[in-house]
Each structure stands twice: as C-alpha cells, then as structure tokens.
Scaffold this motif. Structure first.
Motif, PDB file in Angstrom:
ATOM      1  N   UNK A  46       0.824  -1.209   0.000  1.00 33.82           N
ATOM      2  CA  UNK A  46       0.000   0.000   0.000  1.00 33.82           C
ATOM      3  C   UNK A  46       0.859   1.261   0.000  1.00 33.82           C
ATOM      4  N   UNK A  47       1.970   1.232   0.743  1.00 31.55           N
ATOM      5  CA  UNK A  47       2.859   2.389   0.825  1.00 31.55           C
ATOM      6  C   UNK A  47       3.700   2.593  -0.427  1.00 31.55           C
ATOM      7  N   UNK A  48       4.056   1.511  -1.121  1.00 33.28           N
ATOM      8  CA  UNK A  48       5.094   1.589  -2.140  1.00 33.28           C
ATOM      9  C   UNK A  48       4.643   1.268  -3.557  1.00 33.28           C
ATOM     10  N   UNK A  49       3.417   0.862  -3.741  1.00 31.23           N
ATOM     11  CA  UNK A  49       2.936   0.533  -5.078  1.00 31.23           C
ATOM     12  C   UNK A  49       1.675   1.332  -5.371  1.00 31.23           C
ATOM     13  N   UNK A  98       8.105   9.817  -2.745  1.00 33.10           N
ATOM     14  CA  UNK A  98       7.377   9.964  -4.000  1.00 33.10           C
ATOM     15  C   UNK A  98       5.988   9.328  -3.962  1.00 33.10           C
ATOM     16  N   UNK A  99       5.673   8.605  -2.899  1.00 34.72           N
ATOM     17  CA  UNK A  99       4.381   7.918  -2.827  1.00 34.72           C
ATOM     18  C   UNK A  99       3.260   8.903  -2.482  1.00 34.72           C
ATOM     19  N   UNK A 100       2.090   8.745  -3.093  1.00 35.65           N
ATOM     20  CA  UNK A 100       0.961   9.612  -2.724  1.00 35.65           C
ATOM     21  C   UNK A 100       0.638   9.553  -1.234  1.00 35.65           C
ATOM     22  N   UNK A 101       0.843   8.403  -0.610  1.00 36.56           N
ATOM     23  CA  UNK A 101       0.510   8.285   0.807  1.00 36.56           C
ATOM     24  C   UNK A 101       1.528   8.967   1.710  1.00 36.56           C
TER      25      UNK A 101
END
Length: 203
Positions: A46-49, A98-101
């Motif tokens: 969830x954090x990285x993809x 760079x992740x949206x989260x």
C-alpha cells in the motif's frame, strides 16, 4: 524549538510495527485468512505501489472486492519473496517521499483509520486482549474519519452511530435503522467489519 509529537497515524504505525516484530509472521489477525505476514505485506505494498491503490479503493465499494485482484497479487508476491523482518521494516519506515501516501494531507485522510484498524486486527486476535484507552483527541480524530466505512455499513437499512464517551453526539447515515453505540475506535472497528471484537451496543 521542540519537534512536534508524532501524528496519530504515525504512532499507530510504529506500535503496529513493534507488535508485528514481536509476534512474528505466523500469528493470527482479525482479517479472515490473514496472518501477520499477510497484513505486513498488505501495508508495505500500500505504501510503495501506487498501482495497488485503486484496488484498495474499489474494495470499499459494494461488489468491489472482486476487482482488487492486482493489489492482492502484489501482496502475495512480496510476502513470498521477501523476508518477514524486511517487510515489517518497510511498514515501520513508512512510504517513500514519491508515494501519494507520503503527503501529510493524504496520510491524515486515509492512514488514521487504516493503522488504527489494523493495529487492533493484530491486538484483538491474540489471547487475553483488552481494549486500550485512547486520549479524547485521538478518539475525536477517529470519529471524524468514520464516514467512508459507515456509509458502506449502513447499506439500505440506514445506520446511527452514537458516541458513548460524548453523550448527545451521533452521526446518521441514511434512514434511521440500527443504532450502534460505543467509543469511536470501537465504532470504527464495527463499521469496518470487525463486529466480533468491537465493544459496542447495537439496538
């Protein structure tokens, strides 16, 4: 100037990572069919993809669970290819920049419920668990984030959520159907499907 204290999602993330480390990969959770290894892989993906995020969003819609196959495939791939301790380390460190989260506003909007719920998924699947007290301001944050899960739980019957720790405070979703009373964390667990472990009164 002293640093500001960690946010509620950050505290829940850290506490959950500690518990995952302590229990190892084979402990049960309240997520049907999932061990701690499955849950850790879910959070790391969830954090990285970012390509997994639409699938998670669809799962919250009626009938959307069958459309989330890609997200679960990524979780299974990570879980079977990467040592458990490394996966938990990724959960602990949080999303890359760079992740949206990683955006504070996004984290506040979606991580508060996510990590509070999953922390309890692990806690409440272990023998001898007891509810943990949360400060009023943290309960207020959870109360503010109930709507998404509550609308799904309300369905066509309607739902009233009532705070047991703040008399006279309630939220209505649709026509008045069932009334569920409890502290916000317990209500969050109930509306997200953890009804067997949520300490609430239903009328």
């Amino acid at each position: 100037m002293s640093a500001s204290p960690p946010s509620l999602p950050a505290r829940e993330r850290a506490a959950l990572a500690d518990l995952l480390d302590e229990l190892g990969p084979d402990a049960p959770t309240c997520c049907e069919g999932w061990t701690t290894a499955h849950l850790a892989a879910h959070l790391a993906v969830r954090d990285r993809r970012p390509d997994a995020l639409p699938g998670y969003g669809l799962e919250l819609l009626p009938g959307g669970g069958r459309l989330a196959w890609w997200s679960h495939r990524l979780e299974d791939r990570l879980r079977t290819s990467t040592p458990y301790a490394e996966v938990v380390g990724r959960v602990r460190s949080g999303p890359p920049v760079w992740s949206p989260t990683a955006l504070p506003a996004v984290a506040t909007a979606i991580d508060t419920a996510e990590y509070a719920i999953h922390h309890e998924d692990v806690r409440r699947a272990q023998p001898g668990w007891e509810p943990r007290p949360l400060p009023r301001e943290e309960q207020d944050r959870l109360w503010a984030g109930l709507a998404l899960h509550a609308r799904r739980a309300a369905g066509r019957r309607g739902l009233v959520l009532r705070r047991s720790d703040a008399p006279g405070t309630e939220k209505r979703f649709g026509d008045a159907g069932r009334t569920v009373t409890g502290e916000p964390l317990e209500l969050m667990l109930w509306v997200s499907g953890r009804r067997g472990v949520a300490r609430v009164d239903v009328s």
